[in-house]
Scaffold this motif. Structure first.
Motif, short mmCIF file in Angstrom:
data_model
loop_
_atom_site.label_atom_id
_atom_site.label_comp_id
_atom_site.label_asym_id
_atom_site.label_seq_id
_atom_site.Cartn_x
_atom_site.Cartn_y
_atom_site.Cartn_z
N ALA A 139 13.06 -4.29 63.91
CA ALA A 139 14.43 -3.94 63.52
C ALA A 139 14.66 -4.05 62.02
CB ALA A 139 15.42 -4.83 64.27
N GLU A 140 13.86 -4.88 61.34
CA GLU A 140 14.13 -5.13 59.94
C GLU A 140 13.20 -4.38 58.98
OE1 GLU A 140 16.73 -6.84 59.21
OE2 GLU A 140 17.12 -7.32 61.30
N GLN A 141 12.07 -3.94 59.45
CA GLN A 141 11.06 -3.40 58.54
C GLN A 141 10.75 -1.95 58.86
OE1 GLN A 141 7.31 -5.38 58.73
NE2 GLN A 141 6.39 -4.20 57.10
N ARG A 142 10.60 -1.18 57.84
CA ARG A 142 10.15 0.19 58.02
C ARG A 142 9.26 0.53 56.82
NH1 ARG A 142 15.41 3.73 57.74
NH2 ARG A 142 16.49 1.82 58.24
N THR A 179 9.28 0.89 52.51
CA THR A 179 8.22 0.26 51.75
C THR A 179 7.06 1.24 51.61
OG1 THR A 179 8.80 -1.92 52.60
CG2 THR A 179 6.59 -1.66 51.70
N ILE A 180 6.54 1.36 50.40
CA ILE A 180 5.34 2.19 50.17
C ILE A 180 4.15 1.32 50.52
CG2 ILE A 180 3.99 3.48 48.49
CD1 ILE A 180 6.58 3.87 46.89
N SER A 181 3.52 1.58 51.65
CA SER A 181 2.44 0.75 52.15
C SER A 181 1.11 1.47 52.00
CB SER A 181 2.67 0.39 53.62
OG SER A 181 3.82 -0.40 53.77
N GLY A 182 0.18 0.84 51.30
CA GLY A 182 -1.16 1.38 51.20
C GLY A 182 -1.37 2.24 49.96
N TYR A 189 8.95 -5.30 39.78
CA TYR A 189 9.04 -5.63 38.36
C TYR A 189 8.32 -4.59 37.50
CZ TYR A 189 8.39 -8.27 34.03
OH TYR A 189 8.37 -8.68 32.71
N LEU A 190 7.23 -4.04 38.04
CA LEU A 190 6.40 -3.11 37.27
C LEU A 190 6.67 -1.64 37.63
CD1 LEU A 190 3.02 -5.06 37.60
CD2 LEU A 190 4.45 -4.91 35.56
N SER A 191 7.75 -1.36 38.34
CA SER A 191 8.04 0.01 38.78
C SER A 191 7.96 0.99 37.61
CB SER A 191 9.42 0.08 39.40
OG SER A 191 9.80 1.43 39.61
N PRO A 192 7.11 2.00 37.69
CA PRO A 192 6.99 2.94 36.58
C PRO A 192 8.21 3.81 36.38
CG PRO A 192 5.66 3.66 38.45
CD PRO A 192 6.17 2.30 38.78
N GLN A 219 9.12 0.14 46.62
CA GLN A 219 10.11 0.70 47.54
C GLN A 219 10.40 2.15 47.17
OE1 GLN A 219 10.35 -2.04 50.16
NE2 GLN A 219 12.19 -0.79 50.22
N ARG A 220 10.61 2.94 48.20
CA ARG A 220 11.10 4.30 48.01
C ARG A 220 12.32 4.42 48.89
NH1 ARG A 220 7.59 9.73 49.35
NH2 ARG A 220 9.34 11.17 49.53
N GLY A 221 13.49 4.22 48.26
CA GLY A 221 14.72 4.16 49.05
C GLY A 221 14.69 2.92 49.91
#
Length: 864
Positions: A167-170, A283-286, A319-322, A278-280
């Motif tokens: 319910a909390e993670q996508r 989570t950007i995974s991988g 912190y390092l988001s381009p 994060q993208r919106g």
């Protein structure tokens, strides 16, 4: 000489006379050592066995497959669609297809010059029926199936929107095998994260000791010392708390993982699990998804600077988001490149060239393009019918109605439009005050941020194709597309539709678009209540046609019409269209009662779909991993209006768009045939549709305070921007004039007399009527005294309609007015009532400034 030797007996005592073997201190120390040893061994044995079982269970099946997946609607390619082979290939790759057959279970494709062969795999949404799409001069010229021959259309594989784990993670994730990860990516990660990854056995004790020493000497935690395997242990099995106990367990799990899996397998797990930002709301995974999100390319095509950037993001992706901090990201990327030189993965010359390269990022994706609010709606719908555990464990695939291309258009339109609204709000809140001689101070009064919702629907299927539920999902997860708000003037068409129903429901008097109604200050009684609506800017127009009253959204004329038709009939019609909160009161006519943007979108299908209301649909089906259907969904249908009445309303709403309060949509460059209605209460609304797309936009404050901007100033520009983008997409480009059903006729009326035009009255306009209700008198006929019914129901009497009045002052009777006098005294109504030939000023100015406070009931809505 004899020598005597004394053999020690082991019974010697110290100076105190006690034997060392019985020294209680020594015995206690030995006992303590043994106890601690047993505890340590027991501790490790317990956790070793415990996590051995957990690891076995966690890795028994596919590591990343135990989740439900939400997919968009499949893209439809038609003969004649403006597409190129490369665009089709890009869409297939984004959906998970590969160029090499067998690499992906979803499918593969092959390009052959001007054609592309689509080869669905065993896990495809479709049956494994290949097709070849031929493109010539940027347009699909032919589609051929191996078994069915020539096709008019073909559906491409739907794209994945999100994976739902709980319910909390996508997250969004593209899985890759170790062999699919380019060497430059492996080198970049190991150089910065774990240089001895391929040598150690899970724990790098030298690095760990070094990190501990640095932390101790600096008196704060600066060095992690974790290997890639330890990071994987933490990600899969442990919480992020920083304690000594957790660190020991992390090391233990790392050792166990190294015993169970090869280095390549561990790196593969890591590459598919690592978070890269994060993208919106996702989570950007991988690494593969990171390559797609940041560079819009496959991982196999990644360059050295790009690989270094991704590897650098692992440390602190936010912190390092381009996108937000390009200078930090660039510095970190170059640090990774230097590390690669130190590990001899690259040469100094390669490093210098890579460090000189600028950050080349894909355009930042607007959060709304990922449809987080839509995904929430889908999840809530599914878990209300199936348990979330079942949905995830069975790896169900949820196929939705969302169109990714249209969703991107919606996100971009909202992003552009919200900035314009913010600027208007800031301007209203900016006050300039005098603080001294020739000295002024400018202050901006604080206040809430405007929120937004956009719902786009196929009016003929009920499928929601795009949805934006707010300006920033990260800041607020409240889905404003589901929030109930006063509907304002976008409710008014239901008043006029109830009036048009008199032509078919057996009423003794018939009302048509050319019937007139008085627009003047009025007091309406309902029970013991008094209701005094006021027009916008308190401008009144006397007797006006219904078409004109709707186009200019005249409040008093609309309430008067509702009174004459019957409040109960209007309320019944509105409730049958899905606006459930409506009550039969005068305030109802001006949209005083609440409905959600989705409610109003469904209600407007009654106009856009030939009178047939469709309930909103956002999930088509749920299927298991094999593709078998678990659950199907469909829309509910209800015939709310006669098709003839629906078309008459569409024709009247075209007038709103072409010369009424929504004329600003035309000036913004949207020229396709369309019908629509602006609306304002405390909020701004716009509802509009073409022959193939219906869209409603809402704007307002969460605290219900007055936006003080009209729908034409806030919602309509977003609608126009969205629809301009929509009609450039192949699926929505074929916008046609609205189809006129049998039983509806077009007639030409004279602008001055509002009677049938003849050659002697050439200044005319075209208007639609239900056959048999059109006016019978001609403009050059004279008439006698006209009563209320000839004014109100002029299309059903033998007497001529009276001329319109301006601001309540009657003009010369049309029956005795000469054509020359008519031209001299042409009224404001005569300039605006139709799409007039030669008229240059045909749009209303009633929507230019914020409305004044209404008088009487607070639900009196300014016209839009």
């Amino acid at each position: 000489m004899a020598i005597k030797l004394k053999i020690p007996t082991g019974r010697q005592s110290g100076p105190s006379g006690k034997r060392r073997g019985r020294d209680p201190i020594v015995r206690f120390a030995l006992l303590a050592f043994l106890t601690v040893s047993l505890l340590v061994v027991g501790f490790f044995a317990y956790w070793y066995v415990k996590y051995d079982r957990i690891i076995e269970q966690r890795f028994r099946g596919p590591v990343f497959a135990s989740s439900a997946k939400i997919f968009a609607a499949p893209s439809l390619v038609r003969v004649g669609s403006k597409l190129t082979v490369s665009e089709i290939a890009a869409e297939l790759r984004h959906a998970g297809y590969t160029e090499k057959e067998g690499e992906s279970k979803l499918g593969s494709y092959r390009t052959h010059g001007g054609s592309i062969e689509v080869l669905p795999g065993p896990e495809s949404y479709h049956s494994p029926e290949p097709a070849t799409i031929t493109v010539a001069e940027g347009e699909v010229s032919a589609i051929n199936s191996r078994s069915a021959g020539a096709l008019e259309a073909y559906e491409l594989e739907p794209q994945m929107l999100a994976s739902l784990f709980d319910a909390e993670q996508r997250s969004k994730r593209q899985l890759v095998k170790y062999d699919e990860i380019p060497k430059v990516m492996v080198d970049a990660v190991t150089s910065i994260e774990d240089r001895r990854f391929f040598q150690h056995s899970g724990v790098n004790f030298i690095r760990l000791a070094e990190a501990a020493w640095i932390d101790f000497t600096h008196q704060r935690h600066q060095q992690g010392g974790s290997t890639i395997t330890m990071q994987l242990s933490r990600a899969f099995f442990l919480s992020p708390e920083k304690t000594f106990r957790r660190k020991l367990i992390e090391m233990l799990i790392a050792v166990e993982l190294e015993q169970k899996f090869s280095k390549q397998q561990i790196f593969e797990f890591y590459a598919n699990r690592v978070d890269l930002g994060q993208r919106g709301s996702f989570t950007i995974s991988g690494l593969a998804e990171g390559s797609r999100s940041y560079f819009n390319k496959d991982l196999k095509d990644i360059t050295l600077p790009e690989a270094a950037l991704l590897a650098g993001l692992i440390q602190a992706p936010s912190y390092l988001s381009p996108y937000r901090h390009p200078e930090r990201a660039l510095e970190r990327r170059n640090t990774v490149i230097e590390s690669m030189v130190e590990t001899r993965a690259i040469t100094r010359d390669q490093a210098d060239k890579a460090k000189a390269a600028p950050l080349k990022l894909a355009p930042p994706n607007v959060e709304a393009s990922d449809a987080p609010y839509f995904v929430d709606m889908v999840r809530d719908t599914i878990v209300s019918k199936l348990s979330e555990r079942e949905v995830n464990e069975q790896e169900y695939r949820i196929y939705t109605t969302l169109d990714p291309a249209l969703q991107r258009a919606a996100a971009q339109a909202v992003e552009t439009g919200i900035k314009l609204v913010d600027d208007q709000i800031t301007k209203m809140r900016t006050k300039k005050t005098k603080v001294g001689k020739n000295k002024f101070e400018t202050k901006v009064t604080p206040g809430p941020q405007a929120q937004v919702a956009l719902v786009a629907m196929d009016p003929h299927t009920g499928e929601i194709k795009a949805l934006v539920g707010g300006r920033n999902y990260g800041a607020s997860q409240l889905n404003h597309a589901l929030a109930k708000r006063p509907t304002g003037s976008i409710f008014k068409p239901f008043v006029y539709a109830a009036a048009m129903n008199t032509a078919i429901d057996g009423s003794t008097t018939v009302i048509t678009p050319a019937s007139t109604v008085p627009d003047q200050p009025s007091t309406f009684s309902y029970g013991d209540q008094i209701y005094e609506p006021r027009n916008y800017k308190e401008e009144y127009h006397g007797d006006v046609t219904l078409r004109y009253a709707l186009a200019l959204s005249l409040n008093n004329a609309t309430v008067k019409l509702a009174e004459e038709v019957g409040y109960d009939k209007v309320a019944d019609l509105a409730r049958s269209a899905g606006i459930a909160s409506v009550k039969a009161t005068p305030a109802m006519a001006l949209g005083a009662y609440d409905a959600t943007p989705i409610d109003m979108t469904a209600a407007y299908t009654s106009f856009a779909n030939g009178g047939l209301r469709l309930s909103p649909l956002f999930v088509n089906s749920v299927r298991n991993a094999k593709g078998d259907i678990v659950m199907n969904f469909g829309t509910e249908k209800a015939q709310v209006l006669d098709p003839r009445v629906a078309f008459i309303m569409t024709n009247m709403l075209e007038g709103v768009m072409n010369f009424g309060t929504a004329a600003g949509v035309r000036t913004r460059g949207f020229t396709a045939p369309a019908a629509g209605k602006t609306g304002s209460s405390h909020d701004g609304w716009f509802a509009g549709y073409t022959s193939n797309l219906l869209c409603i936009v809402w704007m307002g404050y969460d605290d219900y305070s007055d936006l003080r901007l009209s729908g034409a100033q806030t919602a309509a520009p977003i609608w126009a921007e969205f629809m301009k983008k929509a009609v450039t997409l192949p699926r929505y480009s074929d916008v046609r004039p609205f189809s006129q059903p049998e039983g509806v006729v077009d007639v030409q009326l004279d602008k001055i007399t509002n009677r049938l035009a003849t050659p002697s009255c050439p200044d005319d306009y075209t208007i639609a009527f239900i056959a048999g209700t059109e006016p019978r008198d001609t403009c050059d006929q004279t008439g006698g005294v006209q009563g209320f019914f000839s004014r109100m129901f002029g299309g059903n009497t033998e007497k001529a309609l009276p001329p319109p009045t301006t601001n309540g002052n009657p003009q010369t009777a049309a029956g005795v007015q000469s054509q020359e006098e008519a031209k001299k005294k042409k009224s404001f109504f005569g300039k605006i009532v139709g799409v007039f030939k030669g008229d240059s000023d045909s749009s209303s100015k009633n929507d230019k400034t914020a409305p004044p406070p209404s008088k009487g009931s607070d639900s009196s809505t300014p016209p839009q």
